[in-house]
Design a protein around this motif. Structure first.
Motif, short mmCIF file in Angstrom:
data_model
loop_
_atom_site.label_atom_id
_atom_site.label_comp_id
_atom_site.label_asym_id
_atom_site.label_seq_id
_atom_site.Cartn_x
_atom_site.Cartn_y
_atom_site.Cartn_z
N GLN A 9 0.87 -0.75 -0.17
CA GLN A 9 0.41 0.44 -0.42
C GLN A 9 1.17 1.49 -0.06
OE1 GLN A 9 -3.14 0.33 -0.41
NE2 GLN A 9 -3.39 2.00 -0.42
N TYR A 10 1.56 0.85 0.85
CA TYR A 10 3.28 2.20 0.89
C TYR A 10 4.02 2.39 -0.46
CZ TYR A 10 7.01 5.08 1.48
OH TYR A 10 8.05 6.01 1.58
N THR A 11 3.58 1.52 -1.11
CA THR A 11 4.78 1.83 -2.49
C THR A 11 3.86 2.35 -3.65
OG1 THR A 11 6.21 -0.02 -1.46
CG2 THR A 11 6.07 0.74 -3.84
N ASN A 12 2.79 1.79 -3.62
CA ASN A 12 1.60 2.31 -4.44
C ASN A 12 1.04 3.66 -4.36
OD1 ASN A 12 1.41 -0.36 -6.50
ND2 ASN A 12 0.33 -1.11 -4.68
N ALA A 13 0.78 3.85 -3.44
CA ALA A 13 0.80 5.14 -2.86
C ALA A 13 1.78 6.36 -2.93
CB ALA A 13 0.16 5.22 -1.28
#
Length: 450
Positions: free
Chosen positions: A98-102
């Motif tokens: 989730q952090y990477t995509n965001a």
């Protein structure tokens, strides 16, 4: 909204957020210049599908820079004192994914702006530091889980460094905004120093960008595996094709047998003439049988899906969705009116070859992982098959520089147009078009057309 970007030298990646609606439909129309003479004989539809289209679906969330599994991860991390939680790997992968995509989404949004906004960069830096700090202060005690935590932290640190350096290199900072650029570089250096202090990577890897990139690519796959759907593929019409083959053989053989009996009555005894007639009839049978079967098969399968896919959650092995896929060549006049309008621009290219790919899907959000109600679809289009038929030659272009005549060596380039139509379950339609400039061995440019 669909995002298209160059994936590597020979392929592009199309990404779309499917939202929380159950049903979706995607149509892709690839317009290939007519001078290449691409058709079903040169590049068969099935060959292009198997070698040039790669589809992957993963969980997604609309929450920007705020992982939905954050609290779950932290609570589980604190419970690692005595025993290993079997769901820890899933939790930390969801957190990192989730952090990477965001982070990537936020970086793209900042680069798309024509001006630098100080508050948006400040918010990005603050949220990034908070999320990484939460991850690093909850290291599990179990050795096997600790190694997994190291891999995740290693990748997130490297990805954060890369995204901030990308922003520092490409954003149009004004003279009074150089402090923002310096701050981005400072955070990137801090992440680099963090990996060195933790000794996540050997000196040989740190000194070799290729080895570092390959290692991080493997760690990215480690993160994405628990949130990527397993896909089972079934080719449609296999049994139907066998029955058609048997039926055509039976009809043709019946017709040939009838002619043989008639010739036997006309000729009389088995003579050389009868043998010649029999050989001729069997030759005619072999000549027409395959053509008849192929034409009937194309007629029966026209407009019908060719593949069915079942999507499974890799954690629960539950079926969470299904999709149907089509691929075929179409003529310009057979295209829907909205697609012709989107492609037409100033001058319609009626000599183009048009390859159409369609994807209809129905998902079951009630079976998704807790905290997720959306999915993301990534489609990689490999254009290598089209590049192989391109002319690799170059030619000379003359130009004047003051009074001097200069010869420029110019490579031959081609422009592919890709039109995408995304239809959601509520009937809303989004149509976009891109120009893909390529030569015989690489993609030169990808740009969104108005």
């Amino acid at each position: 909204m669909i995002h298209l970007a160059r994936y590597d030298e020979q392929s592009v990646r199309l990404t779309r957020e499917l939202g929380d609606k159950a049903e979706h439909r995607l149509d892709l129309y690839l317009f290939i210049p007519g001078e290449l003479n691409v058709d079903s004989q040169l590049i068969p539809e099935q060959e292009f599908y198997l070698q040039g289209i790669y589809v992957r679906r993963t969980y997604s969330s609309s929450a920007q820079l705020s992982p939905l599994v954050q609290s779950r991860l932290i609570s589980r991390s604190r419970g690692q004192q005595d025993r290993a939680d079997p769901k820890y790997r899933l939790s930390v992968s969801l957190y990192a994914y989730q952090y990477t995509n965001a982070l990537e989404s936020a970086a793209r949004a900042l680069l798309a702006n024509s001006e630098v906004k100080r508050d948006e960069i400040g918010e990005l830096l603050e949220l990034s530091a908070t999320i990484l700090r939460r991850l690093r202060r909850n290291v599990p005690k179990d050795e096997s889980l600790s190694r997994y935590h190291v891999n995740i932290d290693n990748y997130l640190s490297w990805q954060t460094e890369q995204q901030f350096l990308l922003l520092a290199a490409r954003m149009p900072f004004a003279d009074d905004q150089q402090d923002l650029k310096d701050l981005l570089i400072k955070v990137a250096r801090r992440e680099h120093k963090h990996r060195e202090e933790q000794e996540y990577n050997s000196k040989a890897v740190n000194d070799d960008s290729t080895r570092m990139s390959n290692k991080m690519r493997l760690l990215r796959r480690l993160i994405e595996y628990p949130v990527t759907f397993k896909r089972r593929t079934q080719e449609l019409g296999v049994g139907e094709q066998r029955w058609l083959k048997a039926a055509v053989a039976a009809v043709v053989m019946t017709f040939v047998s009838f002619l043989l009996l008639e010739s036997r009555l006309l000729v009389g005894d088995i003579t050389a003439m009868f043998l010649v007639i029999a050989a001729f009839l069997y030759g005619v049978r072999e000549f027409f049988r395959d053509d008849i079967r192929q034409k009937l098969w194309l007629w029966l399968r026209k407009g019908r899906p060719k593949w069915r896919h079942t999507y499974l959650d890799v954690n629960s092995e539950q079926t969470i969705g299904r999709s149907l896929e089509w691929i075929d060549y179409q003529s310009f006049d057979d295209l829907p009116e909205d697609i012709r309008t989107a492609r037409q621009g100033n001058t319609p290219q009626r000599g183009e070859s048009i390859l159409h790919y369609r994807n209809d899907s129905k998902m079951l959000p009630t079976r998704f992982l807790s905290g997720y109600a959306q999915t993301r679809e990534s489609i990689i289009l490999d254009l290598d098959l089209i590049m192989r038929v391109m002319n690799p030659s170059t030619h000379i272009v003359f130009r004047l520089d003051n009074q001097e005549i200069i010869e420029d060596q110019v490579e031959k380039r081609y422009v592919l147009n890709l039109v995408a139509r995304d239809v959601e379950g509520d009937g809303s339609v989004v149509i976009q078009r891109w120009r893909i400039v390529i030569n015989h061995n690489r993609i030169v440019e990808v740009e969104l057309s108005a």
